[in-house]
Design a protein around this motif. Structure first.
Motif, PDB file in Angstrom:
ATOM      1  N   TRP A   1      18.329  -2.142 -13.015  1.00 15.00           N
ATOM      2  CA  TRP A   1      17.298  -1.248 -12.484  1.00 15.00           C
ATOM      3  C   TRP A   1      16.326  -2.025 -11.602  1.00 15.00           C
ATOM      4  N   THR A   2      15.948  -3.228 -12.030  1.00 14.65           N
ATOM      5  CA  THR A   2      15.009  -4.044 -11.263  1.00 14.65           C
ATOM      6  C   THR A   2      15.615  -4.473  -9.933  1.00 14.65           C
ATOM      7  N   TYR A   3      16.896  -4.785  -9.957  1.00 11.22           N
ATOM      8  CA  TYR A   3      17.590  -5.142  -8.724  1.00 11.22           C
ATOM      9  C   TYR A   3      17.499  -4.006  -7.707  1.00 11.22           C
ATOM     10  N   LEU A   4      17.717  -2.788  -8.169  1.00 14.78           N
ATOM     11  CA  LEU A   4      17.636  -1.629  -7.275  1.00 14.78           C
ATOM     12  C   LEU A   4      16.195  -1.360  -6.866  1.00 14.78           C
ATOM     13  N   TRP A   5      15.251  -1.499  -7.804  1.00 16.58           N
ATOM     14  CA  TRP A   5      13.824  -1.321  -7.500  1.00 16.58           C
ATOM     15  C   TRP A   5      13.412  -2.272  -6.390  1.00 16.58           C
ATOM     16  N   PHE A   6      13.762  -3.549  -6.548  1.00 13.95           N
ATOM     17  CA  PHE A   6      13.374  -4.564  -5.574  1.00 13.95           C
ATOM     18  C   PHE A   6      14.074  -4.344  -4.241  1.00 13.95           C
ATOM     19  N   SER A   7      15.374  -4.049  -4.288  1.00 11.95           N
ATOM     20  CA  SER A   7      16.130  -3.868  -3.043  1.00 11.95           C
ATOM     21  C   SER A   7      15.595  -2.707  -2.226  1.00 11.95           C
ATOM     22  N   GLN A   8      15.325  -1.589  -2.882  1.00 10.53           N
ATOM     23  CA  GLN A   8      14.802  -0.416  -2.184  1.00 10.53           C
ATOM     24  C   GLN A   8      13.426  -0.696  -1.598  1.00 10.53           C
ATOM     25  N   TYR A   9      12.556  -1.308  -2.407  1.00 10.91           N
ATOM     26  CA  TYR A   9      11.175  -1.573  -1.961  1.00 10.91           C
ATOM     27  C   TYR A   9      11.134  -2.667  -0.904  1.00 10.91           C
ATOM     28  N   MET A  10      11.836  -3.760  -1.141  1.00  7.79           N
ATOM     29  CA  MET A  10      11.756  -4.910  -0.248  1.00  7.79           C
ATOM     30  C   MET A  10      12.279  -4.585   1.149  1.00  7.79           C
ATOM     31  N   LEU A  11      13.402  -3.874   1.227  1.00  5.69           N
ATOM     32  CA  LEU A  11      13.973  -3.555   2.535  1.00  5.69           C
ATOM     33  C   LEU A  11      13.055  -2.655   3.347  1.00  5.69           C
ATOM     34  N   ILE A  12      12.446  -1.692   2.673  1.00  2.00           N
ATOM     35  CA  ILE A  12      11.535  -0.785   3.371  1.00  2.00           C
ATOM     36  C   ILE A  12      10.245  -1.513   3.756  1.00  2.00           C
ATOM     37  N   TRP A  13       9.738  -2.359   2.865  1.00  5.93           N
ATOM     38  CA  TRP A  13       8.527  -3.136   3.160  1.00  5.93           C
ATOM     39  C   TRP A  13       8.770  -4.086   4.329  1.00  5.93           C
ATOM     40  N   TYR A  14       9.919  -4.755   4.332  1.00  5.34           N
ATOM     41  CA  TYR A  14      10.218  -5.759   5.350  1.00  5.34           C
ATOM     42  C   TYR A  14      10.421  -5.109   6.722  1.00  5.34           C
ATOM     43  N   ALA A  15      11.139  -3.970   6.746  1.00  8.15           N
ATOM     44  CA  ALA A  15      11.387  -3.279   8.017  1.00  8.15           C
ATOM     45  C   ALA A  15      10.105  -2.675   8.575  1.00  8.15           C
ATOM     46  N   ASN A  16       9.244  -2.161   7.653  1.00  8.08           N
ATOM     47  CA  ASN A  16       7.941  -1.612   8.037  1.00  8.08           C
ATOM     48  C   ASN A  16       8.052  -0.497   9.083  1.00  8.08           C
ATOM     49  N   ILE A  17       9.029   0.382   8.870  1.00 12.80           N
ATOM     50  CA  ILE A  17       9.219   1.530   9.760  1.00 12.80           C
ATOM     51  C   ILE A  17       8.448   2.710   9.175  1.00 12.80           C
ATOM     52  N   PRO A  18       7.558   3.346   9.943  1.00 13.31           N
ATOM     53  CA  PRO A  18       6.667   4.388   9.400  1.00 13.31           C
ATOM     54  C   PRO A  18       7.375   5.495   8.629  1.00 13.31           C
ATOM     55  N   GLU A  19       8.510   5.994   9.139  1.00 17.26           N
ATOM     56  CA  GLU A  19       9.185   7.095   8.443  1.00 17.26           C
ATOM     57  C   GLU A  19       9.796   6.657   7.108  1.00 17.26           C
ATOM     58  N   GLU A  20       9.926   5.343   6.884  1.00 23.69           N
ATOM     59  CA  GLU A  20      10.423   4.840   5.608  1.00 23.69           C
ATOM     60  C   GLU A  20       9.282   4.467   4.665  1.00 23.69           C
ATOM     61  N   THR A  21       8.248   3.848   5.222  1.00 27.43           N
ATOM     62  CA  THR A  21       7.128   3.382   4.381  1.00 27.43           C
ATOM     63  C   THR A  21       6.258   4.516   3.866  1.00 27.43           C
ATOM     64  N   VAL A  22       6.409   5.715   4.422  1.00 28.81           N
ATOM     65  CA  VAL A  22       5.580   6.844   3.996  1.00 28.81           C
ATOM     66  C   VAL A  22       5.733   7.117   2.497  1.00 28.81           C
ATOM     67  N   TYR A  23       6.904   6.826   1.941  1.00 29.35           N
ATOM     68  CA  TYR A  23       7.144   7.062   0.512  1.00 29.35           C
ATOM     69  C   TYR A  23       6.331   6.101  -0.345  1.00 29.35           C
ATOM     70  N   PHE A  24       6.227   4.847   0.100  1.00 28.57           N
ATOM     71  CA  PHE A  24       5.562   3.832  -0.705  1.00 28.57           C
ATOM     72  C   PHE A  24       4.075   3.686  -0.403  1.00 28.57           C
ATOM     73  N   LYS A  25       3.609   4.243   0.700  1.00 29.96           N
ATOM     74  CA  LYS A  25       2.220   4.055   1.132  1.00 29.96           C
ATOM     75  C   LYS A  25       1.222   4.392   0.024  1.00 29.96           C
ATOM     76  N   HIS A  26       1.273   5.604  -0.509  1.00 32.25           N
ATOM     77  CA  HIS A  26       0.307   6.026  -1.532  1.00 32.25           C
ATOM     78  C   HIS A  26       0.691   5.542  -2.920  1.00 32.25           C
ATOM     79  N   ARG A  27       1.908   5.035  -3.059  1.00 31.24           N
ATOM     80  CA  ARG A  27       2.310   4.477  -4.356  1.00 31.24           C
ATOM     81  C   ARG A  27       1.850   3.025  -4.503  1.00 31.24           C
ATOM     82  N   VAL A  28       1.892   2.281  -3.417  1.00 29.24           N
ATOM     83  CA  VAL A  28       1.534   0.858  -3.460  1.00 29.24           C
ATOM     84  C   VAL A  28       0.057   0.631  -3.149  1.00 29.24           C
ATOM     85  N   GLN A  29      -0.490   1.437  -2.251  1.00 33.73           N
ATOM     86  CA  GLN A  29      -1.872   1.225  -1.822  1.00 33.73           C
ATOM     87  C   GLN A  29      -2.822   2.341  -2.259  1.00 33.73           C
ATOM     88  N   GLY A  30      -2.282   3.423  -2.801  1.00 37.00           N
ATOM     89  CA  GLY A  30      -3.104   4.563  -3.179  1.00 37.00           C
ATOM     90  C   GLY A  30      -3.379   4.631  -4.665  1.00 37.00           C
TER      91      GLY A  30
END
Length: 405
Positions: free
Chosen positions: A269-298
């Motif tokens: 589960w952690t492998y998938l958690w990290f892979s999903q989060y890390m790839l989206i964080w690293y790419a930093n594409i707005p339409e992808e980061t919208v999911y994590f924006k309020h979860r990580v910073q809100g």
């Protein structure tokens, strides 16, 4: 040597299952009057809680049948000593499946667009582009087929197991035919499981709440979360029955393997958690980061990272040792912690998209969860009491008796 083959439901067990179901019913009624009959924000609060609880607990109990079918295809006999436990837990798919079906149909037929925005796409080009998949007709048909076949194929696997109680010991040829038949039906369940839990169904039920966003790892992430919680639930029932003097053939070797499942799939589960989060964080594409924006910073930041502590660090540090996987107390503690941790994970998966500005986790959410736990206790206890706890005529039964890790 004689074994206690028939489970007698203790009075306290019955009482607690009824109390928990009562708490759940009262919580749903209170929640409906507090939230469900209000404005769109309050309605989203009510239906969001019903959605994440019903889907989470349904997937958790369905994981028991996945475990049975996966070990059947792997020719794994080690689990035969406690086979009737996951079978009993999987019977809860019937009542929980019906409840989840009612909730999901109510969301779509009741036009709850504050949960599923794709119900009213308007001029939204992205939603219109996905309308071939995200539409009420496909949602309803797929949901009915998903839950219906889980129930039907699960019931078939349980009936195949129980028919040996009446037939008695099998000859070598009869055993081969029986294993082949089990393998065929187990394969059918796994194929449907792959098409639903590991593919389309989490997209429809959960990911489509954020219809503009998508992740190719979402279904695997959902599966890993529900499966490790499901194995934890099996472990709790096995230890409970052991403490009551049942399942005499289950020993530390079997518990060790259950502990390994809890440990391994926590890491998965952690492998998938990290892979999903890390790839989206690293790419930093707005339409992808919208999911994590309020979860990580809100407002959901604390819950989001609490998941990592409860669902990864705790299992890693506690279950890594061999002795921990053979300790009843530690296994019970970790099983409860893992189930709670992934329940919180499903909470943020749904509610952080439904109510982005506020974390409203309160007694209503816990009360509804208590009701589902009561249903699982009642269904599993009832199933355990109706049939033999020992699948003694199964061709692989001896393998489980002499199992050594």
């Amino acid at each position: 040597m004689s074994f206690r083959e028939q489970f007698e439901i203790p009075a306290k067990y019955k009482m607690w299952s009824m109390i928990l179901m009562g708490v759940g019913l009262v919580s749903i009624l209170a929640g409906y009057f507090l939230y469900g009959a209000g404005d769109e924000h309050h309605q989203a609060r009510f239906w969001g809680t019903m959605l994440f609880n019903s889907v989470f607990f349904l997937l958790v109990v369905n994981a028991s049948m996945f475990f049975i079918c996966a070990t059947t295809l792997a020719m794994g006999g080690w689990q035969m000593a406690f086979r009737r436990v996951p079978e009993a837990i999987s019977t809860a798919v019937i009542p929980l499946g019906i409840i989840a079906l009612v909730v999901l149909l109510a969301l779509v037929l009741g036009h709850q667009h504050h949960i599923y925005h794709w119900l009213t796409p308007g001029d939204d080009k992205i939603l219109l582009g996905k309308s071939g998949f995200l539409n009420p007709t496909f949602f309803i048909v797929w949901t009915v087929l998903t839950i219906g076949l889980w129930i039907i194929l699960g019931a078939k696997m349980r009936s195949l197991s129980r028919e040996l109680d009446e037939k008695g010991p099998l000859t070598v040829e009869e055993g081969r035919k029986y294993i082949f038949k089990n393998t065929i039906w187990g394969s059918l369940f796994l194929v449907w499981f792959a098409l639903t839990v590991a593919s389309v169904t989490p997209w429809l039920w959960l990911m489509s709440i954020d219809a503009h966003w998508y992740s190719t790892m979402y279904s695997w992430y959902t599966f890993a979360s529900s499966f490790v919680a499901g194995m934890s639930l099996v472990t709790l029932f096995v230890i409970y029955l052991k403490n009551k003097g049942y399942l005499e053939l289950v020993n530390q070797e079997h518990l060790h393997d259950l502990g390994k499942f809890m440990f391994a799939f926590s890491v998965f589960w952690t492998y998938l958690w990290f892979s999903q989060y890390m790839l989206i964080w690293y790419a930093n594409i707005p339409e992808e980061t919208v999911y994590f924006k309020h979860r990580v910073q809100g407002p959901y930041r604390g819950i989001f990272f609490l998941n990592l502590i409860v669902n990864f660090l705790a299992p890693l540090l506690i279950l890594m040792r061999r002795s921990s996987k053979r300790n009843y107390t530690l296994l019970v503690f970790m099983a409860v912690l893992i189930i709670f941790g992934h329940w919180v994970d499903f909470y943020q998966m749904v509610m952080a998209s439904v109510s982005k500005e506020h974390v409203e986790l309160n007694l209503f959410d816990f009360g509804v969860a208590a009701g589902f736990i009561g249903i699982i206790m009642w269904s599993a206890g009832n199933a355990l009491s109706k049939h033999s706890l020992i699948a003694k005529n199964h061709p692989f039964f001896k393998e489980s008796v002499i199992h050594h890790t």
